[in-house]
Design a protein around this motif. Structure first.
Motif, short mmCIF file in Angstrom:
data_model
loop_
_atom_site.label_atom_id
_atom_site.label_comp_id
_atom_site.label_asym_id
_atom_site.label_seq_id
_atom_site.Cartn_x
_atom_site.Cartn_y
_atom_site.Cartn_z
N ALA A 236 0.91 -1.48 0.06
CA ALA A 236 0.17 -0.05 0.10
C ALA A 236 0.80 1.39 -0.11
O ALA A 236 0.48 2.08 -0.76
CB ALA A 236 -1.11 0.08 1.20
N MET A 237 2.04 1.24 0.68
CA MET A 237 2.78 2.37 0.74
C MET A 237 3.38 2.56 -0.54
O MET A 237 3.35 3.92 -1.02
CB MET A 237 3.91 2.03 1.67
CG MET A 237 3.53 2.17 3.16
SD MET A 237 4.68 1.39 4.37
CE MET A 237 6.35 2.31 3.93
N ALA A 238 3.79 1.34 -1.36
CA ALA A 238 4.42 1.69 -2.48
C ALA A 238 3.29 2.38 -3.51
O ALA A 238 3.80 3.21 -4.47
CB ALA A 238 4.96 0.61 -3.19
N LYS A 239 2.30 1.92 -3.59
CA LYS A 239 1.24 2.32 -4.51
C LYS A 239 0.95 4.17 -4.06
O LYS A 239 0.85 4.63 -5.13
CB LYS A 239 0.04 1.59 -4.35
CG LYS A 239 -0.09 0.12 -4.98
CD LYS A 239 -1.24 -0.75 -4.48
CE LYS A 239 -1.24 -2.23 -5.25
NZ LYS A 239 -2.54 -2.92 -5.02
N ALA A 240 0.89 4.19 -2.86
CA ALA A 240 0.48 5.71 -2.49
C ALA A 240 1.51 6.47 -3.05
O ALA A 240 1.37 7.62 -3.46
CB ALA A 240 0.19 5.68 -1.17
N GLN A 241 2.70 6.08 -2.70
CA GLN A 241 4.13 6.84 -3.20
C GLN A 241 3.91 6.98 -4.69
O GLN A 241 4.16 8.17 -5.14
CB GLN A 241 5.21 5.91 -2.82
CG GLN A 241 6.71 6.76 -2.99
CD GLN A 241 7.11 7.29 -2.05
OE1 GLN A 241 6.52 7.55 -1.11
NE2 GLN A 241 8.46 7.95 -2.05
N LEU A 242 3.80 6.18 -5.48
CA LEU A 242 3.73 6.35 -7.01
C LEU A 242 2.68 7.42 -7.37
O LEU A 242 2.59 8.11 -8.12
CB LEU A 242 3.64 5.05 -7.56
CG LEU A 242 3.66 5.23 -9.37
CD1 LEU A 242 5.13 5.54 -9.71
CD2 LEU A 242 3.38 3.92 -10.03
N ASP A 243 1.47 7.17 -6.71
CA ASP A 243 0.31 8.00 -7.04
C ASP A 243 0.49 9.31 -6.83
O ASP A 243 0.40 10.43 -7.76
CB ASP A 243 -0.94 7.69 -6.16
CG ASP A 243 -1.61 6.18 -6.71
OD1 ASP A 243 -1.25 5.70 -7.84
OD2 ASP A 243 -2.41 5.60 -5.79
N VAL A 244 1.31 9.70 -5.69
CA VAL A 244 1.53 10.82 -5.34
C VAL A 244 2.62 11.73 -6.35
O VAL A 244 2.49 12.78 -6.75
CB VAL A 244 1.90 11.05 -3.81
CG1 VAL A 244 2.42 12.58 -3.64
CG2 VAL A 244 0.48 10.90 -3.06
N LEU A 245 3.58 10.88 -6.58
CA LEU A 245 4.69 11.36 -7.26
C LEU A 245 4.24 11.60 -9.00
O LEU A 245 4.89 12.42 -9.29
CB LEU A 245 5.91 10.43 -7.30
CG LEU A 245 6.61 10.22 -5.98
CD1 LEU A 245 7.63 9.46 -6.08
CD2 LEU A 245 7.07 11.79 -5.50
N ARG A 246 3.46 10.66 -9.10
CA ARG A 246 2.91 10.93 -10.72
C ARG A 246 2.07 12.25 -10.67
O ARG A 246 2.14 13.01 -11.84
CB ARG A 246 2.22 9.57 -10.90
CG ARG A 246 2.89 8.58 -11.35
CD ARG A 246 1.87 7.30 -11.76
NE ARG A 246 1.35 7.61 -12.92
CZ ARG A 246 -0.01 7.55 -13.18
NH1 ARG A 246 -0.90 7.45 -12.03
NH2 ARG A 246 -0.72 7.97 -14.34
N ARG A 247 1.33 12.47 -9.54
CA ARG A 247 0.64 13.58 -9.59
C ARG A 247 1.41 14.92 -9.72
O ARG A 247 1.21 15.93 -10.43
CB ARG A 247 -0.70 13.59 -8.70
CG ARG A 247 -1.37 14.99 -8.41
CD ARG A 247 -2.50 14.39 -7.38
NE ARG A 247 -1.96 14.66 -6.17
CZ ARG A 247 -1.97 13.77 -5.18
NH1 ARG A 247 -2.57 12.44 -5.53
NH2 ARG A 247 -1.59 13.73 -3.99
N GLU A 248 2.36 14.96 -8.76
CA GLU A 248 3.15 16.18 -8.71
C GLU A 248 4.07 16.36 -9.57
O GLU A 248 4.47 17.59 -9.85
CB GLU A 248 4.12 15.73 -7.09
CG GLU A 248 3.10 15.74 -5.92
CD GLU A 248 4.04 15.68 -4.74
OE1 GLU A 248 3.30 15.97 -3.67
OE2 GLU A 248 5.03 15.24 -4.96
#
Length: 667
Positions: A236-248
């Motif tokens: 879950a941490m890895a998925k959330a990390q990617l989601d935020v970085l892609r958006r930013e």
């Protein structure tokens, strides 16, 4: 770049030791474009290691701390990774076409040639992790360290034909000269800096170019799995990390870097490896993710962005006029003896027990909740919500007599100096995390008080001005997280430390704080009285209530009792259970558990504030940009704050605004 007198690099303008990195906030730097306009450069770093059965003695660090050598359990656990876990993990990486950057103890090629051959056959990049993970470079001199890089380069070339491009220090060990010697040996990237979401130029004494490629101590199975979490949380941490970085990555700074650090003895376990597959299935499913290696990231940055980063000067925010500092120019000392003779703290620290009703200190009265008069926030709000964001600095080399907590958070277990993880993970907060947190608080309409220590105010002028531009309240925080105010200080030294903290903030922002949050929440007996003497009227150190508490400070330093103070100091109790450091780091609460703490406490306080005779409650959240500001944690905080604010009729204000209301009401 070279200081010929010391052999060290000359300080970069405005930088703090070790003077390797200029401050470039993520909000104001040249845009990075990855190949094919990818949003995120993703590198996967399996750590392929060998721990010696009977390692040589190191003067600063013991490998096997559980028992005298050999530690058969610890040794066997890691040996499992090479015998079994590596192969299981490699099969999953193959399935998703991952080209890994293997952080490798290069003696693996001698001890386990089949493992070495398997990495070469797969086309993995080999990044040096030293020769053995039990031989640290933090204890060796410059000549030995220079020879160490020659040995690493020759070992890799002889076994694989590859040219060594970068390193993660063996067991994350480094020296002050490590970046210089790496660059002089021809390496192009260093992975021991955890301070950013993008590559960063590192200054070297020779002027040779070296890049920090962000490794991860957060998306890393060692701290995750050894601190009470397991596979589902890691995925879950890895998925959330990617989601935020892609958006930013759509903002002006452009492409981001994401690293996932793995260890075969952990992620190669039979009950975890399917989690790795689930993680990679998500990470590799996005067309705008460039799965690559650390050296390709570094080389692309060197070819296309390095010079722009070096030349860039952040545009100054429209700060208020600065005033000259009137405080102590040099750091306050930290006397380590007992309190001085005649000090009123003596009686309280070392005197006989006082069999008396109420509190055993002079600062506030005993006041049980059921017997209080009703207290209300403006508009009869049952709950006030605030946030204190902490910007603190951990020094490269603290003064030898300075005091810091034994269990200081961040990085790994405390390492021998220089402790790169401790320093650079907090730098991440200053460069990246602070902007995530402030944007999030703005989005939910929650007023922010930012506690800033003196070294941050003195060396991050752009950031201080930015806080003023955003109309954040700024609170004092002492000198640094590595120089705590305690009862070991003399009164004069403590007074000087408080003055330096307030003067530094006033010089950087034009505003002298009236709110204080001590570094690590540590005080001496006399701290509240000295703070009041310095003009502080609001403190945030005492997590002792759900309502503001009036504190009396007059006469304490003279030891003459506790007359009523005019006006009284206000203590705003922070909610310690939801403090990100207390919950996420020290107690290792899972993210969903942290969200439940915040939302559960808010819901109950909201109800009690409306129904209980004592009236309104206070929920102040303490957030650290290097911790709560990590990409994978921000979505959880976002969800929690949305639930809190949805309760309705929430009063939100800065610490000083809350204190003004409390002072006028409670008196």
């Amino acid at each position: 770049m070279n200081d010929t007198a010391t052999g060290l690099i000359a300080p970069l303008p405005g930088s703090l030791a070790p003077h390797r990195v200029r401050y470039l906030p993520i909000t104001d730097r040249p845009r990075i474009r990855w190949p094919n306009d990818a949003r995120v450069a993703l590198w996967i770093a399996p750590n392929v290691e060998h721990y010696e059965f009977l390692p040589p003695r190191d003067p600063q660090r013991n490998t096997w701390t559980r028992s005298p050598h050999p530690d058969v359990q610890g040794y066997g656990y890691r040996d499992y990774g090479n015998r079994v876990g590596f192969w299981r993990m490699a099969e999953v990486l193959d399935r998703f076409g991952v080209v890994a950057t293997a952080s490798t103890n290069l003696a693996v090629f001698d001890h386990y040639p089949e493992v070495g051959a398997a990495m070469v056959e797969r086309g993995w990049e080999i990044m040096s992790h030293g020769i053995y993970n039990t031989r640290y470079i933090s204890s060796i001199d410059e000549t030995a360290e220079r020879a160490f890089y020659i040995e690493c380069i020759e070992a890799l070339r002889s076994h694989t034909g590859q040219q060594l491009r970068g390193m993660l220090g063996p067991a994350v060990s480094n020296t002050v000269l490590t970046p210089d010697l790496m660059a002089e040996a021809g390496l192009i990237y260093h992975a021991d800096w955890f301070h950013d979401d993008q590559p960063v130029p590192l200054a070297t004494r020779s002027g040779q170019r070296l890049v920090s490629v962000p490794y991860s101590m957060e998306l890393n199975d060692v701290p995750v799995f050894t601190q009470h979490f397991d596979t589902s949380e890691f995925v879950a941490m890895a998925k959330a990390q990617l989601d935020v970085l892609r958006r930013e990555a759509d903002d002006d700074a452009g492409g981001r870097v994401m690293c996932v650090a793995l260890h075969p003895y952990l992620m190669g376990m039979p009950h975890r490896v399917d989690g790795l597959a689930a993680m990679l299935d998500y990470l590799m499913s996005h067309d705008d993710v460039w799965q690559t290696t650390a050296s390709q990231i570094a080389q692309h940055f060197l070819d296309h962005h390095y010079d722009n980063f070096v030349a860039h000067e952040p545009e100054s925010p429209n700060a208020r006029p600065k005033v000259a500092s009137t405080g102590i120019a040099s750091p306050a000392g930290h006397a380590q003896g007992s309190a001085a003779a005649g000090d009123p703290a003596q009686a309280y620290e070392f005197g006989p027990a006082q069999h008396q009703h109420g509190m055993d200190h002079p600062y506030y009265d005993w006041s049980p909740l059921p017997s209080r008069p009703r207290f209300e926030w403006p508009d009869r709000s049952p709950l006030a919500v605030g946030a204190v964001v902490v910007l603190e600095h951990v020094e490269w080399e603290p003064p030898p007599d300075a005091y810091s907590l034994r269990r200081r958070s961040g990085g790994l277990a405390r390492l021998p100096a220089p402790d790169y993880p401790q320093l650079t993970i907090r730098e991440y907060g200053h460069r990246v995390g602070i902007f995530r947190l402030l944007d999030l608080l703005d989005r939910h309409g929650i007023a922010a008080t930012v506690a800033v220590d003196a070294l941050t105010a003195e060396h991050y002028g752009w950031l201080a001005a930015h806080l003023v531009e955003r109309e954040c309240e700024i609170a004092g925080r002492g000198i640094a997280a590595t120089r705590l105010i305690t009862s070991k200080n003399s009164e004069a030294d403590e007074r000087a430390a408080i003055a330096r903290s307030l003067d530094a903030i006033e010089s950087a922002t034009g505003i002298r704080p009236t709110t204080w949050f001590s570094a690590e929440g540590v005080e001496s007996f006399r701290t509240p009285a000295l703070l009041a003497e310095a003009g502080i009227d609001t403190v945030l150190d005492w997590p002792n209530d759900e309502q503001p508490v009036l504190m009396a400070t007059e006469g304490v330093l003279a030891g003459v009792g506790r007359p009523d103070a005019t006006p009284p100091m206000v203590s705003l109790p922070l909610f310690l259970e939801a403090d990100d450091e207390f919950a996420l780091w020290h107690r290792r609460v899972p993210l969903d558990g942290w969200r439940e703490i915040v939302t559960g406490a808010a819901a109950r306080m909201h109800r009690d504030g409306a129904e209980h005779p004592a009236g309104s409650r206070l929920l102040v959240l303490t957030l650290r940009p290097w911790l709560a500001g990590q990409p994978f944690r921000v979505p959880t905080l976002d969800t929690a704050l949305a639930q809190v604010m949805a309760l309705g009729n929430i009063h939100t204000a800065t610490a000083s605004e809350l204190a003004v209301h409390a002072r006028s009401t409670l008196r």
